[in-house]
Design a protein around this motif. Sequence first.
Motif, PDB file in Angstrom:
ATOM      1  N   HIS A   1      -6.584 -16.751 -30.865  1.00 35.03           N
ATOM      2  CA  HIS A   1      -7.345 -16.147 -29.573  1.00 35.03           C
ATOM      3  C   HIS A   1      -8.703 -15.980 -29.991  1.00 35.03           C
ATOM      4  O   HIS A   1      -9.302 -15.663 -31.129  1.00 35.03           O
ATOM      5  CB  HIS A   1      -6.523 -14.963 -29.200  1.00 35.03           C
ATOM      6  N   GLU A   2      -9.574 -16.031 -28.817  1.00 34.13           N
ATOM      7  CA  GLU A   2     -11.157 -16.138 -29.289  1.00 34.13           C
ATOM      8  C   GLU A   2     -11.525 -14.665 -29.506  1.00 34.13           C
ATOM      9  O   GLU A   2     -12.538 -14.487 -30.012  1.00 34.13           O
ATOM     10  CB  GLU A   2     -11.701 -16.634 -27.717  1.00 34.13           C
ATOM     11  N   SER A   3     -10.719 -13.571 -29.126  1.00 32.73           N
ATOM     12  CA  SER A   3     -11.217 -12.082 -29.362  1.00 32.73           C
ATOM     13  C   SER A   3     -11.407 -12.219 -31.000  1.00 32.73           C
ATOM     14  O   SER A   3     -11.839 -11.214 -31.392  1.00 32.73           O
ATOM     15  CB  SER A   3     -10.217 -11.241 -28.942  1.00 32.73           C
ATOM     16  N   GLN A   4     -10.565 -12.849 -31.771  1.00 28.56           N
ATOM     17  CA  GLN A   4     -10.739 -12.809 -33.290  1.00 28.56           C
ATOM     18  C   GLN A   4     -12.086 -13.243 -33.783  1.00 28.56           C
ATOM     19  O   GLN A   4     -12.482 -12.840 -34.902  1.00 28.56           O
ATOM     20  CB  GLN A   4      -9.727 -13.621 -33.641  1.00 28.56           C
TER      21      GLN A   4
ATOM     22  N   SER B   1     -20.648 -15.819 -31.786  1.00 28.36           N
ATOM     23  CA  SER B   1     -20.555 -14.367 -31.406  1.00 28.36           C
ATOM     24  C   SER B   1     -21.800 -13.564 -31.291  1.00 28.36           C
ATOM     25  O   SER B   1     -22.038 -12.354 -31.059  1.00 28.36           O
ATOM     26  CB  SER B   1     -19.923 -13.678 -32.551  1.00 28.36           C
TER      27      SER B   1
ATOM     28  N   MET C   1     -14.986 -13.008 -31.546  1.00 33.06           N
ATOM     29  CA  MET C   1     -16.027 -12.459 -30.950  1.00 33.06           C
ATOM     30  C   MET C   1     -16.365 -10.943 -30.959  1.00 33.06           C
ATOM     31  O   MET C   1     -15.593 -10.239 -31.538  1.00 33.06           O
ATOM     32  CB  MET C   1     -15.592 -12.302 -29.058  1.00 33.06           C
ATOM     33  N   ASP C   2     -17.673 -10.543 -30.847  1.00 32.79           N
ATOM     34  CA  ASP C   2     -18.158  -9.263 -31.138  1.00 32.79           C
ATOM     35  C   ASP C   2     -19.254  -8.868 -30.209  1.00 32.79           C
ATOM     36  O   ASP C   2     -20.505  -9.764 -30.225  1.00 32.79           O
ATOM     37  CB  ASP C   2     -18.699  -9.240 -32.691  1.00 32.79           C
ATOM     38  N   ARG C   3     -19.302  -7.770 -29.408  1.00 31.56           N
ATOM     39  CA  ARG C   3     -20.177  -7.493 -28.379  1.00 31.56           C
ATOM     40  C   ARG C   3     -20.708  -6.311 -29.123  1.00 31.56           C
ATOM     41  O   ARG C   3     -20.243  -5.232 -29.112  1.00 31.56           O
ATOM     42  CB  ARG C   3     -19.692  -7.271 -26.793  1.00 31.56           C
TER      43      ARG C   3
ATOM     44  N   ASP D   1     -19.670 -17.223 -24.452  1.00 31.14           N
ATOM     45  CA  ASP D   1     -19.579 -16.916 -22.988  1.00 31.14           C
ATOM     46  C   ASP D   1     -19.814 -18.299 -22.147  1.00 31.14           C
ATOM     47  O   ASP D   1     -19.915 -18.316 -20.968  1.00 31.14           O
ATOM     48  CB  ASP D   1     -20.570 -15.957 -22.578  1.00 31.14           C
TER      49      ASP D   1
END
Length: 454
Positions: A220-223, A35, A225-227, A144
Amino acid sequence: MVHLISKCMVKASPPPKLPADQKCHLATWDLAMLSCNYIQKGHLFANLPATLSIDNIIHNLKTSLSVALHHFYPVAGRFATQHELDSAGKVTGMAVFIDCNNEGVEFVHAEAKSISVGDVLAASSDVPDFIKSFFQLDGAINYDGHSFPLLAVQLTVLADGIFLGCSFNHAAADGTSLWNFMNTWAEISRTNTVVPSRPPVHDRYFIDGVKPPLKLPFSHESQLMDRFSPPPLREKMFHFTSEAIAKLKAKANEESGTNNISSYQSISALIWRCISRARGLPEDRLTTCRVSIQNRARLQPSLSPNYFGNSINVLCMTATAGELLGNGIGWAACRIHEAVVSHRDDAIRGTVRNWMEVPVFYKLSLVDESTVAISSSPRFDMYGCEFGWGKAVALRSGSANKLDGKVMYYPGWEGGGSVDLEVCLLPKFMTALESDPEFNQVVSPGAPLQVHLS
């Protein structure tokens, strides 16, 4: 100010001979980085030989990069994710690995003819904002790497020099591995060798019988990821001579009644104290110093120094602002020293076991305003990257992984134990740091790198 001239993909040549599945599995240290941003580091070169054309430089860089990728073949790959399904077809876990498919790395040729080497050095001033445009993949996080290259190189031609900026996926490799890669690439470019003096070790390290692939308990990868987008920061380079560092180290050891505190620990203690003072923290406010530390030599048996991948942890030292500033430099340095000494094989294995039970990812948004986050190392051979045009006159970084309280180490240009720090702070805190008496007793005024242009 920066204009794109061309862009292409560079692949490993000859393509490496790999097993059929072409997988490079990721260890816990790699996965924890998914992340974060890419590592962005760049070299500024001046006084190039008049007989050396930009076309020749570009051709040499691409050719030697292709050979380097043959040895560091995972860098030319892409991340891939394999999902684990239950009997009903529901995703219950995921495993991320590198598909060593030789898809290639990105090479960009750009021009910024209105910018000079002196503009980049910015003596006595903040790091210019335009330097961010010398790097690709701005804002990308390491996850990414599924669709983006794991390495993107940008050669920017300036009015009187060149800047070579590299964006390197931090989940694929840490700083030790990055600088081994960079120095190998430079060695191939400079000597036309095809056999590097420090070939990488690609077998990823999994402790205590753990077998890859490591499955993450997410659907899911959203768990993971942190932008993160930081607020406007001031970024500035500060130079510490070897003489000033020696005096600081002696003071820290004298106050602590020991001879074991290192230069690194002394400087880190100084910057922890001075940034905390600049922030004006209340005495009862807890402040944290986070220091990245590598594990290779601390494991038993030790990993090869050429181990390619991540092998780092983050040490966290805490104290109230009152404790930190009410005691001397030796007290703070002693806290850091004790944490470093305690980071041994058993402690490292313990952190890995804990991570396997509850995976934790480094997320910039979780760093609060009372933290000083220190990374990189003055021991990295950054100035050893000589491609055949002479030694770089300076090192700079892009926008990646920047936040209020971020501090990055660089070796000083002149060597001999000198150090440069890149410090990122909110503007009001940078102003306070610049006028801090304790800090100014150690840091050198101005930017001595200007002298290297003559």
